[in-house]
Design an enzyme around this catalytic site. Structure first.
Site, short mmCIF file in Angstrom:
data_model
loop_
_atom_site.label_atom_id
_atom_site.label_comp_id
_atom_site.label_asym_id
_atom_site.label_seq_id
_atom_site.Cartn_x
_atom_site.Cartn_y
_atom_site.Cartn_z
CE1 TYR A 145 -46.99 5.93 -43.60
CE2 TYR A 145 -47.53 7.83 -44.94
CZ TYR A 145 -46.59 7.00 -44.37
OH TYR A 145 -45.26 7.23 -44.56
CD GLU A 157 -46.30 2.28 -38.37
OE1 GLU A 157 -46.41 3.02 -37.39
OE2 GLU A 157 -45.28 2.25 -39.09
CG ASN A 158 -50.46 -1.00 -45.86
OD1 ASN A 158 -50.41 -0.28 -46.84
ND2 ASN A 158 -50.60 -2.31 -45.93
CB ALA A 159 -46.55 1.48 -48.02
CD GLU A 194 -55.12 1.20 -28.90
OE1 GLU A 194 -54.86 2.26 -28.32
OE2 GLU A 194 -54.65 0.90 -30.03
#
Length: 133
Positions: free
Chosen positions: A52, A48-50, A59
């Protein structure tokens, strides 16, 4: 169906991969293990990343690692989560899977180690693929 030993290996690698997930926002770790025609298995987890939109699913992470090593023909993929509910690949992941397989087995593994087997064609009927371009 794949060989039972190979299926177990895919499952084990997908389950191990979710342990590496970086999920400070959703707290929903996902692991994937993708089997290619070479016989090699590539694992990936969600990151994840801040911001989004920059998040990468497990996958796609697994498949992109394989492609970076020259793989092109996906034979099957396992997706695992530590929850009671079975995972399901998002639409973007279904389309990326379709890029490298017209159809393949998709193993969905929950936190109890239970497995549900489906196929790409069941998950993405009437899919658009590279042969249409």
């Amino acid at each position: 169906m794949l060989d039972p030993e190979l299926t177990k290996e895919l499952s084990n690698r997908a389950q191990a991969a979710y342990g590496q997930a970086y999920v400070p926002y959703s707290h929903y770790p996902v692991g994937a293990a993708a089997l290619f025609s070479s016989g090699e298995i590539y694992s990936g987890c969600n990151v994840e990343n801040a911001s989004y939109g920059l998040t990468v699913c497990a996958e796609r992470n697994a498949i992109f690692q394989a492609v970076a090593r020259g793989e092109r023909k996906l034979k099957g993929i396992a997706i695992a989560v530590p929850t009671d509910v079975f995972p399901s690949p998002c639409g973007a992941c279904r389309q990326v899977i379709r890029e490298f397989a017209e159809d393949c087995l998709v193993y969905l593994i929950n936190g109890q180690g239970e497995t549900k087997v489906t196929s790409l064609k069941a998950l993405l009927p009437e899919a658009f693929g590279p042969e249409y371009l």
